[in-house]
Design an enzyme around this catalytic site. Structure first.
Site, PDB file in Angstrom:
ATOM      1  N   MET A  36      20.561  48.635  43.304  1.00 36.88           N
ATOM      2  CA  MET A  36      21.183  47.475  44.052  1.00 36.88           C
ATOM      3  C   MET A  36      21.408  47.652  45.408  1.00 36.88           C
ATOM      4  O   MET A  36      22.288  48.713  45.655  1.00 36.88           O
ATOM      5  CB  MET A  36      22.499  47.105  43.448  1.00 36.88           C
ATOM      6  CG  MET A  36      22.109  46.697  41.688  1.00 36.88           C
ATOM      7  SD  MET A  36      23.802  45.941  40.928  1.00 36.88           S
ATOM      8  CE  MET A  36      24.429  47.635  40.572  1.00 36.88           C
ATOM      9  N   VAL A  37      20.981  46.843  46.406  1.00 42.02           N
ATOM     10  CA  VAL A  37      21.052  47.069  47.777  1.00 42.02           C
ATOM     11  C   VAL A  37      22.460  46.677  47.998  1.00 42.02           C
ATOM     12  O   VAL A  37      23.144  45.848  47.532  1.00 42.02           O
ATOM     13  CB  VAL A  37      20.124  46.147  48.508  1.00 42.02           C
ATOM     14  CG1 VAL A  37      20.402  45.921  50.103  1.00 42.02           C
ATOM     15  CG2 VAL A  37      18.792  46.386  48.329  1.00 42.02           C
ATOM     16  N   CYS A 133      11.621  43.647  43.452  1.00 42.99           N
ATOM     17  CA  CYS A 133      12.552  42.840  44.284  1.00 42.99           C
ATOM     18  C   CYS A 133      11.727  41.600  44.997  1.00 42.99           C
ATOM     19  O   CYS A 133      10.644  41.917  45.858  1.00 42.99           O
ATOM     20  CB  CYS A 133      13.074  43.950  45.467  1.00 42.99           C
ATOM     21  SG  CYS A 133      14.241  42.923  46.404  1.00 42.99           S
TER      22      CYS A 133
END
Length: 516
Positions: A36-37, A133
């Site tokens: 997760m960014v 993504c």
């Protein structure tokens, strides 16, 4: 362990994959923290492992940025840091997660992907390629879900990695518009020799509000022999630890990967049941302070845990905090912060003392050398060893320092020698830039002469302040002088504070530009 690998292996990949069978990370029957960014940084990964996660993925890191990084062992924090040319820490890891952390990269180039994988492979358990993504920051360079339209490139990237590194290689995808196309793609991916594949059960254009397609994940799991990791159930299915097994059974997958459910409360991985968000946030802060996490990243992750309470008076106080110290104040953890920072400073001082004792100058030919590396973070903004050496030379009425710089072609590293008062000084270590190499040479000279170098916490010498007073004096100009002249004298950039003669040498090839 054997069930974690493809049943059919071809050609030269067999020997490499056999090595991974014996030593690699297994992806069957695991609970996994998703990449997760801005969330999957070291504190969150360690917290997830503490609560029971088996495997943790780091946030997606772009290959172009990582390829420029330098691997640095941080003895104060006990971490391995990958530092960009601008001194930002792009990826930080530690021994506690080494056997269970998966490095995820964003890439669209096989060779560049291999460069990054080789850079990190000794510090992680596996390497993953992001192919799922849908956000623009990932897809605009042909990365992320953009790769789903180019199966040939997918195969080229994965085969290059599988054949090029000793650690397991995985990828994470989204499903395609049809079941047939999805199954066809994952079969091609399996044939590259990857160790596992994570499948987010939504299409590229779908978002969390859309239901997860468990039937697609199940079809994928039934069509391949490698472990399939089910992802995308945080909204529809997974609310508790027990729900992870329900999601696994509904998809027929080998393992389950959680993103948002873990972001909101990573203690969902606890078999005994989740803890309160308040307790989890305090646990997170402890890791953030202990590992010197970027305060804005710390605040971002805490705000995700607060969710709808982020607009409460407490949430607004957290949002206003600008440092980890201020964040600790909001949570009543000031004593913890002060104690931890004191421990880190004591460790830094002890390491510096040990380093100083081992860094005795040696005479090699006619050059005085020491094994010194310039660390920008050890000096205040706008202050540098070169400035201190220049001011000392002026005070002693000596010719200004002369820097001779060499560059190696094999790794483009730099080494500088500074000449002052007819003596030469040089660091025995090569630096990633000409500026850093010159600073390191200046440090060697200053330490050899027993002079201050401007480090944070060093007793103030007054040298640089005197220079700044002189500059200020010169800014009081006649009214007839031009505005441009006034602006030039009043701003005085750092490069002018450090003005000195630079020369260039070439080592095994052509040197890049090294003079200004």
């Amino acid at each position: 362990m054997l069930s974690c690998w493809p049943a059919v292996l071809r050609g030269g990949r067999l020997r490499m994959m056999m090595m991974n069978r014996e030593e690699g990370l297994c992806f069957s029957r695991k609970t996994v923290l998703a990449p997760m960014v801005r969330v999957g940084t070291l504190p969150m990964r360690l917290l997830a492992l503490d609560y029971g996660a088996d495997i943790v993925y780091c946030e997606e890191l772009i290959d172009i940025k990582m390829a420029r990084c330098e691997r640095v062992e941080n003895d104060v924090l006990g971490t391995v840091d990958f530092i960009a040319p601008d001194e930002r820490v792009m990826f930080r890891t530690c021994s506690k997660e080494k056997s269970r952390v998966v490095f995820q990269m964003g890439t669209a180039d096989p060779e560049r992907a291999l460069v990054v994988a080789k850079l990190v492979e000794n510090d992680v358990a596996a390497v993953d390629v992001n192919m799922g993504c849908p956000k623009e920051y990932s897809t605009k360079g042909g990365m992320g879900s953009a790769l789903l339209s180019d199966p040939e490139k997918i195969e080229a990237i994965l085969r290059t990695l599988v054949n090029g590194i000793s650690k397991p290689v995985t990828c994470k995808i989204r499903i395609l518009p049809t079941l047939e196309d999805t199954v066809s793609l994952v079969k091609r991916i399996e044939n590259t020799g990857v160790a596992a594949i994570a499948v987010h059960g939504r299409m590229r254009e779908e978002r969390p509000r859309h239901p997860v397609h468990c039937d697609y994940i199940q079809a994928v799991a039934e069509s391949v022999s490698i472990p399939v990791i089910a992802n995308g159930g945080s909204s529809d299915i997974v609310k508790t630890f027990e729900d992870m097994e329900k999601f696994r059974e509904a998809t027929g997958a080998s393992s389950v990967m959680l993103a948002r459910a873990a972001m909101w409360n990573p203690s969902i991985f606890r078999q005994q049941g989740a803890l309160s968000v308040e307790e989890v946030m305090e646990d997170y802060i402890r890791y953030a302070v202990r590992y010197d996490n970027n305060p804005f990243n710390t605040k971002y992750c805490l705000c995700q845990m607060l969710r709808d309470r982020v607009e409460s008076p407490f949430g607004k106080r957290l949002h206003a905090a600008q440092t980890n110290e201020e964040i600790c104040e909001v949570f009543g953890m000031t004593d913890f912060y002060n104690k931890t920072k004191a421990e880190l400073e004591a460790r830094r001082a002890a390491l510096q003392t040990s380093c100083d004792q081992s860094e005795q100058p040696k005479l090699e030919d006619d050059v005085i050398t020491m094994p010194v590396r310039f660390e920008r973070r050890d000096y205040p903004p706008q202050i540098s060893p070169k400035m201190y050496l220049l001011e000392w030379s002026r005070k002693e009425k000596l010719d200004q320092p002369v820097y001779e710089t060499e560059q190696r072609t094999q790794d483009r590293a730099f080494q500088s020698t500074v000449i002052i008062d007819n003596k030469k000084y040089r660091s025995a270590m090569w630096e990633k830039s000409k500026k850093f190499a010159e600073q390191a040479a200046a440090v060697v000279c200053l330490r050899t002469l027993g002079l201050p170098e401007g480090r944070i916490g060093e007793e103030h010498s007054g040298l640089v302040n005197k220079r700044k007073r002189d500059v200020k004096k010169y800014t009081v100009l006649d009214d007839n002088e031009s505005a441009a002249r006034k602006r030039h004298m009043s701003e005085v950039p750092q490069e002018e504070e450090e003005e000195m003669i630079c020369r260039t040498k070439v080592v095994n090839g052509v040197c890049g530009p090294t003079t200004r």
